[in-house]
Design a protein around this motif. Structure first.
Motif, short mmCIF file in Angstrom:
data_model
loop_
_atom_site.label_atom_id
_atom_site.label_comp_id
_atom_site.label_asym_id
_atom_site.label_seq_id
_atom_site.Cartn_x
_atom_site.Cartn_y
_atom_site.Cartn_z
N PRO A 11 0.80 -1.23 0.00
CA PRO A 11 0.00 0.00 0.00
C PRO A 11 0.83 1.28 0.00
O PRO A 11 0.46 2.27 -0.63
CB PRO A 11 -0.84 -0.13 1.29
N THR A 12 1.97 1.28 0.71
CA THR A 12 2.80 2.49 0.75
C THR A 12 3.34 2.83 -0.63
O THR A 12 3.30 3.99 -1.06
CB THR A 12 3.96 2.30 1.74
N ALA A 13 3.84 1.82 -1.33
CA ALA A 13 4.35 2.06 -2.69
C ALA A 13 3.24 2.52 -3.61
O ALA A 13 3.45 3.38 -4.47
CB ALA A 13 4.99 0.78 -3.23
N HIS A 14 2.04 1.98 -3.44
CA HIS A 14 0.91 2.40 -4.27
C HIS A 14 0.55 3.86 -4.01
O HIS A 14 0.22 4.60 -4.95
CB HIS A 14 -0.29 1.51 -3.99
N ARG A 15 0.61 4.27 -2.74
CA ARG A 15 0.32 5.68 -2.42
C ARG A 15 1.37 6.61 -3.02
O ARG A 15 1.04 7.68 -3.54
CB ARG A 15 0.23 5.86 -0.90
N VAL A 16 2.64 6.20 -2.94
CA VAL A 16 3.71 6.99 -3.56
C VAL A 16 3.50 7.07 -5.07
O VAL A 16 3.69 8.12 -5.70
CB VAL A 16 5.09 6.40 -3.23
N ALA A 17 3.09 5.94 -5.67
CA ALA A 17 2.85 5.91 -7.11
C ALA A 17 1.74 6.88 -7.49
O ALA A 17 1.86 7.63 -8.48
CB ALA A 17 2.48 4.50 -7.54
N LEU A 18 0.66 6.89 -6.72
CA LEU A 18 -0.45 7.81 -7.01
C LEU A 18 -0.01 9.26 -6.87
O LEU A 18 -0.40 10.13 -7.66
CB LEU A 18 -1.63 7.52 -6.09
N MET A 19 0.82 9.54 -5.87
CA MET A 19 1.33 10.90 -5.68
C MET A 19 2.18 11.32 -6.88
O MET A 19 2.04 12.43 -7.40
CB MET A 19 2.14 10.98 -4.40
N LEU A 20 3.06 10.43 -7.32
CA LEU A 20 3.92 10.75 -8.47
C LEU A 20 3.09 10.95 -9.73
O LEU A 20 3.36 11.88 -10.51
CB LEU A 20 4.92 9.61 -8.69
N LEU A 21 2.07 10.12 -9.93
CA LEU A 21 1.21 10.28 -11.11
C LEU A 21 0.45 11.60 -11.04
O LEU A 21 0.27 12.27 -12.07
CB LEU A 21 0.24 9.10 -11.20
N GLY A 22 0.02 11.99 -9.84
CA GLY A 22 -0.67 13.26 -9.69
C GLY A 22 0.23 14.44 -9.97
O GLY A 22 -0.13 15.37 -10.70
N VAL A 23 1.45 14.41 -9.39
CA VAL A 23 2.41 15.50 -9.62
C VAL A 23 2.82 15.55 -11.09
O VAL A 23 2.87 16.62 -11.71
CB VAL A 23 3.64 15.31 -8.71
N GLY A 24 3.12 14.38 -11.64
CA GLY A 24 3.56 14.34 -13.04
C GLY A 24 2.49 14.84 -13.99
O GLY A 24 2.77 15.63 -14.91
N SER A 25 1.25 14.41 -13.79
CA SER A 25 0.15 14.86 -14.65
C SER A 25 -0.08 16.36 -14.52
O SER A 25 -0.35 17.05 -15.51
CB SER A 25 -1.13 14.09 -14.31
N THR A 26 0.04 16.88 -13.29
CA THR A 26 -0.11 18.32 -13.08
C THR A 26 0.95 19.10 -13.83
O THR A 26 0.65 20.12 -14.48
CB THR A 26 -0.04 18.64 -11.57
N LEU A 27 2.19 18.64 -13.75
CA LEU A 27 3.28 19.33 -14.45
C LEU A 27 3.09 19.30 -15.96
O LEU A 27 3.26 20.31 -16.66
CB LEU A 27 4.62 18.71 -14.08
N VAL A 28 2.71 18.13 -16.49
CA VAL A 28 2.54 18.00 -17.94
C VAL A 28 1.38 18.86 -18.43
O VAL A 28 1.51 19.63 -19.40
CB VAL A 28 2.32 16.53 -18.33
N LEU A 29 0.23 18.77 -17.77
CA LEU A 29 -0.95 19.50 -18.23
C LEU A 29 -0.78 21.01 -18.05
O LEU A 29 -1.16 21.79 -18.94
CB LEU A 29 -2.19 19.02 -17.47
#
Length: 225
Positions: free
Chosen positions: A113-131
């Protein structure tokens, strides 16, 4: 993967290593989980490497010859066409990246679960930067419009450029890292390192070239006064 085992635990003493030794150790450790001869892995590396090479070569050729603009009858149409090609190539790259992860084993220690939460955070940050980068630059600004003579009046300094240089590239890298963690994939982690390395190499060529384009524009504007 028959006969494929994890590499030796060479990272137990990272606190006693310098950063270069640590990087080498981590890469060696990841390679212990990854089969680099797998066709899906090879295809992913080729796609990751080809994309920036393609858009840099084509854009520089256009900047020197204007042949795409002449062929399409407009620099805007030429830029839109190149942008569409880049988008399709990026979709192919992401597909190859995912297939490479699915074709090789997961890392059980990352499937939690911890790795999944980190993954979701990275996807959120990455998508925000790209968009947000796309919204700040617009289509032509994102897809090399300056090589087509479509120049902005001033450097973009709004978010995310106010907090990070090249946010489109680093946002994309964060997305790949998050996707790799979501799949608990050592293959994905290694491919993300390849993505980051290719982007950093591309920037060594892109940033000085783009700066020279705007320097020439500023020089021409000064002479007209």
């Amino acid at each position: 993967m028959g006969g494929f085992v994890a590499g030796p635990d060479c990272c137990g003493g990272l606190c006693n290593m310098d950063f270069r030794q640590a990087d080498l150790c981590v890469m060696t450790w990841l390679l212990g989980y990854v089969d680099p001869s797998d066709p899906h892995f090879v295809a992913a590396v080729l796609a990751i490497t080809f994309n920036p090479l393609f858009w840099n070569v084509v854009a520089r050729w256009e900047q020197k010859t204007h042949k795409l603009s002449k062929a399409f009858g407009s620099p805007y149409l030429a830029c839109y066409s190149l942008g569409g090609a880049i988008l399709l190539l990026n979709i192919l790259r992401s597909h190859c990246f995912t297939q490479a992860m699915l074709s090789q084993p997961k890392m059980e220690s990352l499937d939690n679960p911890t790795a999944h939460r980190v993954a979701l955070m990275l996807l959120g940050v990455g998508s925000t930067l790209v968009l947000s980068s796309f919204l700040a630059l617009g289509f032509t600004g994102t897809f090399l419009g300056d090589y087509f003579g479509i120049l902005k009046e001033a450097r973009v300094t709004t978010f995310p450029f106010s907090v990070l240089d090249n946010p489109m590239y680093w946002g994309s890298t964060a997305n790949y890292l998050g996707w790799a963690l979501m799949h608990a994939s050592p293959t994905g982690l290694l491919l993300t390192a390849v993505v980051a390395l290719i982007y950093m190499t591309a920037l060594l060529f892109e940033e000085p070239f783009t700066a020279e384009i705007y320097r020439q524009k500023a020089s021409q504007s000064y002479r007209r006064r």
